[in-house]
Design an enzyme around this catalytic site. Sequence first.
Site, PDB file in Angstrom:
ATOM      1  N   GLU A 162       0.808  -1.224   0.000  1.00  0.00           N
ATOM      2  CA  GLU A 162       0.000   0.000   0.000  1.00  0.00           C
ATOM      3  C   GLU A 162       0.842   1.275   0.000  1.00  0.00           C
ATOM      4  O   GLU A 162       0.735   2.117   0.895  1.00  0.00           O
ATOM      5  CB  GLU A 162      -0.968  -0.004   1.176  1.00  0.00           C
ATOM      6  CG  GLU A 162      -1.931  -1.166   1.129  1.00  0.00           C
ATOM      7  CD  GLU A 162      -3.119  -1.031   2.073  1.00  0.00           C
ATOM      8  OE1 GLU A 162      -3.052  -0.213   2.993  1.00  0.00           O
ATOM      9  OE2 GLU A 162      -4.114  -1.756   1.867  1.00  0.00           O
ATOM     10  N   GLU A 368      -5.563  -9.140   0.375  1.00  0.00           N
ATOM     11  CA  GLU A 368      -6.263  -8.658   1.579  1.00  0.00           C
ATOM     12  C   GLU A 368      -7.701  -8.402   1.181  1.00  0.00           C
ATOM     13  O   GLU A 368      -7.967  -7.840   0.109  1.00  0.00           O
ATOM     14  CB  GLU A 368      -5.663  -7.359   2.127  1.00  0.00           C
ATOM     15  CG  GLU A 368      -4.458  -7.545   2.985  1.00  0.00           C
ATOM     16  CD  GLU A 368      -4.000  -6.261   3.679  1.00  0.00           C
ATOM     17  OE1 GLU A 368      -4.857  -5.508   4.188  1.00  0.00           O
ATOM     18  OE2 GLU A 368      -2.784  -6.038   3.698  1.00  0.00           O
TER      19      GLU A 368
END
Length: 469
Positions: A162, A368
């Site tokens: 991220e 995720e």
Amino acid sequence: MGFPKEFLWGASTSAFQIEGAYNEDGKGLTSMDVRSFKTSDTIADTKIAMDHYHRYKEDVQLMKELGMTCYRMSISWARIIPDGNGEINQKGIDFYNDLINELVANGIAPIVTLYHFDFPMALIEQYGGFASRQCIDDFVRYCRVCFENFGDRVKYWLTINEQMVITRMPLFQGIDEEDPIERTRLGWQTYHHMCIGHALAIKEYRKMHLKGQIGPVLSYPTYYAASVRPEDVLTAKKVEDMMVYCLMDVHYYGKHPQYLIHSLTKDGVMFKMEPEDEALLSDAKPDFIALNWYTTGIIGAYCDGEEINDDHAAFMPRRDRNIPGLAQFYLNPFTEYNEWNWNTDPVGLHYALLRMYERYHLPLMVVENGLGHRDVLSEDGHVHDDYRTAYLKGMVENMGHAIDDGVEMIAYSPWSFIDVLSSSNGIEKRYGIVYIDRTDSDPKELKRIPKDSYYWYQQCIKNNGNIKE
Ligand code: BG6
């Protein structure tokens, strides 16, 4: 059609959220340790976390019983090189070697993230972390050490978790600059250096001719326009470009897109580039794209103050968030929100996978995806998380639809395997399919208790995603 035979089924975690042993066997402090110590006395910190460092064998056994064929984990840079760029810590290498061997011996393919938020504090103290160009070399060296030590068994590498979140939360890199413009500019400077670090790590990996694949992990909030008003549609596209696609564009095309450069320059926060950067960024196309996918958002053109005209975004309540001058966020009445305001939108996952695949034509993995909830251990000793089972079921179904539509998918690895420390809410906000019996203030015995969703997922894996009920 359905899921391919070789599809990998797993679950995910990251080092600082489960390992504990924050200063054991030579590990250096990380930005996430320090952040967790500062947060609050009543929120669990990284000191013990889930004690995975000492209980990894038990955890791997639970993975095996579940039927997992992959496991997404991360390596803590400061366990391998405590001060980020000095001596290598053999005990850190030994820990990950033992864990990886245990996984492989149990038929579980490790999918390994090299940098998942926990950055060596020493590098922040030495030169300010990734905001400094010097960090690029140190990151690539650390990656090389990992490839050399674990690359014979790890077939899937993820570079930076991220990156856009790190860019937009400069504190993750220890940047506490007060001036908001300068803080934002430093965030983007960090972004640019991480882009180069990512590209060079890929090149380094390929130079070593190891038999595996490597790619980025993107956070992929997916946006819908608040209405068919052209201004709303245009704004939703612009926000998505700046939140998601600009990063994947540079990874894929080896060049920052013009829309990013224009936007940052207009706002006075453009990063500095050196003449050699274009060459450094080029020729590092990833093998796949890994996605952290949780939510969809609704975006319309910015409406200043009270002058908002809700006619254009019919029936959608405004959310208390906006990007002044650009965008207005809304809540989606067709999806449910949890108490932290994250919505559940399984159809959104189908849509997102189609969009990502049609843009880059690279195989995808979802590493995720999960539901944060205050789970309760019942008196019967079980955790009845039917809401999580429903969540997973919807996501698996919709991934199957995306595959039927032609999307190439490698793996599904929801967040999280065991309960982890949430990145901002301690242990109260639980994601795991295995419950850890601890509270924020009391680590108790840290007993592992598979939740009801674990048993549902076990059947799902057994049937290779063919879930009829
Ligand atoms: C992702 C991170 O952004 O979201 C994880 O990669 C994090 O580390 C997860 O735990 C959920 O976010 P949170 O804040 O609820 O823990």
